[in-house]
Design an enzyme around this catalytic site. Structure first.
Site, PDB file in Angstrom:
ATOM      1  CE  LYS A   1      -4.499   0.908   0.397  1.00 12.84           C
ATOM      2  NZ  LYS A   1      -5.622   0.039  -0.018  1.00 12.84           N
TER       3      LYS A   1
HETATM    4  P1  NAD Z   1     -12.772   7.637  -3.063  1.00 12.71           P
HETATM    5  O1  NAD Z   1     -11.731   8.655  -2.920  1.00 12.71           O
HETATM    6  O2  NAD Z   1     -13.341   7.364  -4.400  1.00 12.71           O
HETATM    7  O3  NAD Z   1     -13.982   7.967  -2.069  1.00 12.71           O
HETATM    8  C1  NAD Z   1     -13.767   8.197  -0.701  1.00 12.71           C
HETATM    9  C2  NAD Z   1     -15.043   8.740  -0.098  1.00 12.71           C
HETATM   10  O4  NAD Z   1     -14.865   8.914   1.310  1.00 12.71           O
HETATM   11  C3  NAD Z   1     -15.441  10.110  -0.651  1.00 12.71           C
HETATM   12  O5  NAD Z   1     -16.842  10.167  -0.826  1.00 12.71           O
HETATM   13  C4  NAD Z   1     -15.001  11.062   0.472  1.00 12.71           C
HETATM   14  O6  NAD Z   1     -15.739  12.256   0.491  1.00 12.71           O
HETATM   15  C5  NAD Z   1     -15.317  10.214   1.684  1.00 12.71           C
HETATM   16  N1  NAD Z   1     -14.614  10.689   2.874  1.00 12.71           N
HETATM   17  C6  NAD Z   1     -13.305  11.059   2.981  1.00 12.71           C
HETATM   18  N2  NAD Z   1     -13.043  11.498   4.222  1.00 12.71           N
HETATM   19  C7  NAD Z   1     -14.217  11.385   4.921  1.00 12.71           C
HETATM   20  C8  NAD Z   1     -14.605  11.691   6.245  1.00 12.71           C
HETATM   21  N3  NAD Z   1     -13.733  12.198   7.126  1.00 12.71           N
HETATM   22  N4  NAD Z   1     -15.898  11.450   6.628  1.00 12.71           N
HETATM   23  C9  NAD Z   1     -16.799  10.942   5.749  1.00 12.71           C
HETATM   24  N5  NAD Z   1     -16.479  10.651   4.464  1.00 12.71           N
HETATM   25  C10 NAD Z   1     -15.214  10.870   4.066  1.00 12.71           C
HETATM   26  O7  NAD Z   1     -12.164   6.297  -2.422  1.00 12.71           O
HETATM   27  P2  NAD Z   1     -12.620   4.793  -2.652  1.00 12.71           P
HETATM   28  O8  NAD Z   1     -11.714   4.198  -3.658  1.00 12.71           O
HETATM   29  O9  NAD Z   1     -14.083   4.722  -2.842  1.00 12.71           O
HETATM   30  O10 NAD Z   1     -12.200   4.147  -1.236  1.00 12.71           O
HETATM   31  C11 NAD Z   1     -13.071   4.164  -0.115  1.00 12.71           C
HETATM   32  C12 NAD Z   1     -12.655   3.077   0.870  1.00 12.71           C
HETATM   33  O11 NAD Z   1     -12.696   1.806   0.203  1.00 12.71           O
HETATM   34  C13 NAD Z   1     -11.230   3.176   1.432  1.00 12.71           C
HETATM   35  O12 NAD Z   1     -11.200   2.654   2.740  1.00 12.71           O
HETATM   36  C14 NAD Z   1     -10.431   2.264   0.505  1.00 12.71           C
HETATM   37  O13 NAD Z   1      -9.236   1.802   1.098  1.00 12.71           O
HETATM   38  C15 NAD Z   1     -11.443   1.161   0.312  1.00 12.71           C
HETATM   39  N6  NAD Z   1     -11.209   0.323  -0.877  1.00 12.71           N
HETATM   40  C16 NAD Z   1     -11.182   0.849  -2.124  1.00 12.71           C
HETATM   41  C17 NAD Z   1     -11.002   0.026  -3.226  1.00 12.71           C
HETATM   42  C18 NAD Z   1     -11.021   0.546  -4.655  1.00 12.71           C
HETATM   43  O14 NAD Z   1     -11.014  -0.285  -5.576  1.00 12.71           O
HETATM   44  N7  NAD Z   1     -11.091   1.821  -4.894  1.00 12.71           N
HETATM   45  C19 NAD Z   1     -10.803  -1.345  -3.032  1.00 12.71           C
HETATM   46  C20 NAD Z   1     -10.849  -1.867  -1.740  1.00 12.71           C
HETATM   47  C21 NAD Z   1     -11.065  -1.015  -0.669  1.00 12.71           C
END
Ligand code: NAD
Length: 431
Positions: free
Chosen positions: A117
């Site tokens: 990561k």
């Molecule tokens: P992203 O950047 O597309 O979206 C993140 C979201 O979280 C946004 O809507 C943002 O406004 C919100 N956010 C950020 N800080 C916040 C806060 N303090 N309070 C409330 N909301 C908040 O990211 P993503 O890719 O959707 O990732 C989201 C989660 O999923 C993370 O934990 C990431 O590690 C996990 N994840 C993502 C993937 C992927 O394929 N993108 C895969 C596995 C896990």
């Protein structure tokens, strides 16, 4: 309608130690999986921790120094694999925790990958698109040979997306010999389809989460059609989960992101809200809902809660307030241990991150395979493969948890550990 300023701050008490939390789960699972102490010892620390500081000339002419991380936890089963996060709260310890979780995720899903990561500590919303590109290219350059299609393969995470991956891949391909340019597309996954990405990757994490929710509903004889959901985080994972579930008759009645929280008892149009966030960067100002506080959001009665933002969002207070049957962890580490304990005591089911959001890395693997073979699979093929492995993963975790009388989280860790330990036993320790 504007979004309220949530009364709670971006919720990360300074005492929260994400890495320690992941270590404690590792210890608990290692006992159940009867893993030999030396394997546990190896897995308590990442193999490599790379920190780079690099300068970028901003639009104003000012030169800013950025700090980037890449933690390579384990590569016993295959190349290090995991996302790149751009967020003001990125820290070495959090990246270490997330890298370790990628090791468990890959092993659980039987992917030939290890765990890694990385990220940069800054707010991507605070810079121009040109600056974002320069930061990404300079970071990739600074990482140099620490990444590679057979060594360490980044992907999108919070604050990064397919565009970020296109810049990374392009930069990396300009750092290798001309004759190798075409063979290094697989240095990152989650690329735009035209640049070597795969169909089905953008929605993959949400899609995988939905497969887990479907399996849970089948197991519990719960009718999804006509049910309700709340979603925290409406980025990649949250928005795709809401859109896919809306087609199955699940109505999203409350949403939240870094700007605030909204409620709509009639249900949001998930497609329209996704388009809005795509255009404006957040749910702020979306006209179709009433502004609520973070406390009101967590107290909203619904069938399912999908945390899809950041770690450590559901502590004891949130867990007591939640009035749902299921918490489906789209995010990594959204429940802290106290929060999870309260949820399980209250008989709220928890689908753990390591299983529930593994659709992303699974389809990343399909992308990597296609890059290696110069193939492009249809979306139907990608979806069909993902469905099979997500359902298998769910079954394995659910059965293990029942047999060993442990939580699904500990079961997911334990299955992963058993597989990794078996390989250490065969290969033994060099020299
Ligand atoms: P992203 O950047 O597309 O979206 C993140 C979201 O979280 C946004 O809507 C943002 O406004 C919100 N956010 C950020 N800080 C916040 C806060 N303090 N309070 C409330 N909301 C908040 O990211 P993503 O890719 O959707 O990732 C989201 C989660 O999923 C993370 O934990 C990431 O590690 C996990 N994840 C993502 C993937 C992927 O394929 N993108 C895969 C596995 C896990």
């Amino acid at each position: 309608m504007t979004v309220s300023n949530p009364s709670l701050p971006p919720q990360k008490p300074s005492h929260y130690d994400f890495y320690k939390v992941v270590q404690d789960y590792l210890e608990e699972a290692a006992v159940i999986a009867e893993v030999e102490p030396y394997v546990r010892t190896i897995l308590t620390q990442p193999k490599n921790e790379v920190i780079v500081n690099f300068p970028v000339k901003m639009d104003s002419g000012e030169v800013r120094l950025f700090k980037g991380y890449r933690v390579q936890h384990n590569n016993l089963l295959g190349p290090f694999k995991g996302g790149m996060r751009y967020h003001p709260q990125v820290s070495l310890d959090d990246v270490k925790a997330l890298a370790a979780m990628m090791t468990w995720k890959s092993a659980l899903m039987r992917l030939p990958f290890g765990g890694g990561k990385g990220g940069i500590k800054f707010d991507p919303h605070s810079v121009s698109k040109g600056e974002l590109q320069k930061i990404t290219r300079r970071f990739t350059h600074a990482l140099g040979e620490n990444i590679g299609p057979e060594y360490d393969i980044p992907a999108p995470d919070v604050g990064t997306n397919s565009q970020t991956m296109a810049w990374m891949m392009d930069t990396y391909s300009n750092m290798v010999r001309s004759a190798e340019k075409q063979s290094v597309k697989g240095v990152v996954t989650g690329k735009p389809v035209a640049s070597g990405g795969t169909l089905g990757r953008t929605k993959a994490t949400g899609q995988g989460l939905v497969h887990c929710i479907l399996e849970w509903a089948r197991e519990k004889s719960f009718a999804l059609e006509g049910s309700t959901m709340t979603v925290q985080g409406f980025g990649n994972v949250g928005s795709h989960t809401a859109v896919i579930l809306s087609k199955l008759g699940v109505s999203t009645i409350a949403v939240g992101d870094h700007t605030g929280y909204l409620f709509n008892p009639e249900g949001f149009n998930a497609h329209k809200l996704q388009d809005y966030v795509e255009k404006y960067g957040s749910i702020a100002g979306y006209p179709g809902g009433k502004a609520i506080t973070r406390e009101e959001f967590f107290a909203t009665k619904a069938d399912i809660f999908a945390p899809c933002a950041l770690e450590n969002q559901i502590g004891e207070a949130e867990a007591r307030a939640l009035d749902v049957k299921l918490v489906a962890e789209g995010a990594n580490g959204p429940c802290n241990p106290e929060g999870e304990r309260v949820l399980l005591d209250r008989h709220v089911d928890v689908l753990p991150d390591v299983l529930a959001n593994s659709g992303g890395v699974t389809v990343s693997y399909y992308e990597w395979v296609q890059n290696k073979r110069s193939e492009s699979w249809t979306e139907e093929e990608v979806d069909a493969r993902l469905e099979v492995v997500m359902k298998r993963g769910y079954r394995e975790v659910s059965d293990f948890a029942r047999q060993k009388k442990c939580s699904m989280r500990v079961a997911a860790y334990a299955i992963a550990l058993e597989r990794i330990a078996a390989v250490y036993k065969e290969r033994e320790i060099f020299p």
